[in-house]
Design an enzyme around this catalytic site. Structure first.
Site, PDB file in Angstrom:
ATOM      1  N   LYS A   1      52.230  40.989  50.061  1.00 46.83           N
ATOM      2  CA  LYS A   1      51.023  41.129  49.226  1.00 46.83           C
ATOM      3  C   LYS A   1      49.817  40.553  49.960  1.00 46.83           C
ATOM      4  O   LYS A   1      49.832  39.409  50.414  1.00 46.83           O
ATOM      5  CB  LYS A   1      51.207  40.378  47.896  1.00 46.83           C
TER       6      LYS A   1
ATOM      7  N   ASP B   1      46.345  43.651  46.601  1.00 47.93           N
ATOM      8  CA  ASP B   1      46.050  43.105  45.271  1.00 47.93           C
ATOM      9  C   ASP B   1      44.581  42.708  45.185  1.00 47.93           C
ATOM     10  O   ASP B   1      44.227  41.536  45.266  1.00 47.93           O
ATOM     11  CB  ASP B   1      46.965  41.891  45.014  1.00 47.93           C
TER      12      ASP B   1
ATOM     13  N   LYS C   1      42.591  44.093  42.615  1.00 44.51           N
ATOM     14  CA  LYS C   1      42.248  44.220  41.186  1.00 44.51           C
ATOM     15  C   LYS C   1      40.925  44.960  40.974  1.00 44.51           C
ATOM     16  O   LYS C   1      39.950  44.413  40.453  1.00 44.51           O
ATOM     17  CB  LYS C   1      42.218  42.841  40.505  1.00 44.51           C
TER      18      LYS C   1
ATOM     19  N   ASP D   1      35.672  48.853  38.171  1.00 43.24           N
ATOM     20  CA  ASP D   1      34.304  49.362  38.385  1.00 43.24           C
ATOM     21  C   ASP D   1      34.204  50.706  37.672  1.00 43.24           C
ATOM     22  O   ASP D   1      35.125  51.087  36.949  1.00 43.24           O
ATOM     23  CB  ASP D   1      34.039  49.474  39.898  1.00 43.24           C
TER      24      ASP D   1
ATOM     25  N   THR E   1      46.928  35.573  33.528  1.00 44.51           N
ATOM     26  CA  THR E   1      47.707  34.483  32.922  1.00 44.51           C
ATOM     27  C   THR E   1      46.889  33.197  32.824  1.00 44.51           C
ATOM     28  O   THR E   1      47.308  32.252  32.167  1.00 44.51           O
ATOM     29  CB  THR E   1      49.001  34.211  33.717  1.00 44.51           C
TER      30      THR E   1
ATOM     31  N   ARG F   1      54.812  30.423  47.699  1.00 43.35           N
ATOM     32  CA  ARG F   1      55.207  29.131  48.270  1.00 43.35           C
ATOM     33  C   ARG F   1      56.706  28.882  48.414  1.00 43.35           C
ATOM     34  O   ARG F   1      57.107  28.268  49.404  1.00 43.35           O
ATOM     35  CB  ARG F   1      54.517  28.003  47.479  1.00 43.35           C
TER      36      ARG F   1
END
Ligand code: C5P
Length: 231
Positions: free
Chosen positions: A31, A58, A60, A63, A118, A210
């Site tokens: 990603k 990614d 997002k 528009d 989130t 991570r």
């Protein structure tokens, strides 16, 4: 079987390439988000593709439909496999993204919709005029809306994936971040699931950062998550 996507949360192309080399054959999907793309641009997508890996871009998009349509075409030409849009961009914007991706056929990217970030709670939603619905219900309604208008899948938390996968058509993709192997450090993630739980609940792709990138042996960490998924 569900796939692992490693989040390349690094600042430079050199770091990204070195992480991919270290992880090796265990992971085939990466990603690229706003941090790395803003720093390094399309070259970093090309670098990851040139290493034989798939790319989840990614960014997002959100528009007017025409702009998103053209941005999706640009991403498709870079050879990305998955990309994200905000479902709050509206029916025409989602449709424009899906149609632009479809122009590239089976080799084109799949459009994933983000529903409610989130990081937002009920008060945050009320601040922007979304009242009378819990965040969970807002996620559910936006997910149905996005898929009905052409999105191929959703980015969702492992807490949401069970309800969504039960309600949405077979073949919908469910990409879940917030995954932690049992005993792994949570970092800033609060509501997490293990890889096995996320897959049991319907996740098709797990975004892991991570727990793999910061592991002493990233390749072994990736293999152990894959073993957990298989089991
Ligand atoms: O390091 P970690 O496994 O927490 O990384 C998770 C990745 O997924 C990060 O790139 C993060 O931005 C992304 N993400 C997330 N939660 C969301 C959406 C995206 O953790 N709700």
């Amino acid at each position: 079987m569900a796939e692992i996507i490693v989040a390349l949360d690094v600042q430079t192309r050199a770091e990204a390439v070195s992480k991919i080399e270290t992880i090796g054959e265990a992971v085939g999907f990466y990603k690229i988000g706003m941090e790395l793309f803003t720093a390094e641009g399309p070259d970093v997508v090309k670098a990851v593709r040139d290493m034989g890996k798939k790319v989840f871009l990614d960014l997002k998009f959100h528009d007017i439909p025409r702009t998103v349509e053209r941005a999706v075409r640009s991403a498709a030409k870079l050879g990305v496999d998955l990309l994200t849009i905000h479902s709050t961009g509206g029916r025409a914007m989602i449709r424009a993204a899906a149609d632009a991706a479809a122009e590239f056929g089976a080799a084109g990217p799949k459009v994933l919709a983000v529903t409610v970030l989130t990081s937002l709670d009920r008060t945050d939603l009320e601040d922007v005029g979304i009242t009378g619905r819990s965040p969970a219900d807002q996620v559910f309604e936006m997910a149905r809306f996005a898929v009905a208008n052409g999105a191929s899948g959703l980015v969702c938390s492992p807490m949401e994936v069970g309800r969504l996968s039960a309600a949405l058509p077979a073949g919908t993709l469910f990409i879940t971040p917030g995954v932690r192997p049992a005993g792994a450090a949570l970092g800033d993630q609060k509501r997490v699931a293990t890889p096995a739980e996320a897959v049991r609940d319907g996740a098709t792709h797990l975004v892991v950062g991570r727990p793999i990138l910061a592991a002493p042996d990233p390749a072994a960490a990736a293999r152990s998550i894959l073993d957990e998924i298989r089991a």
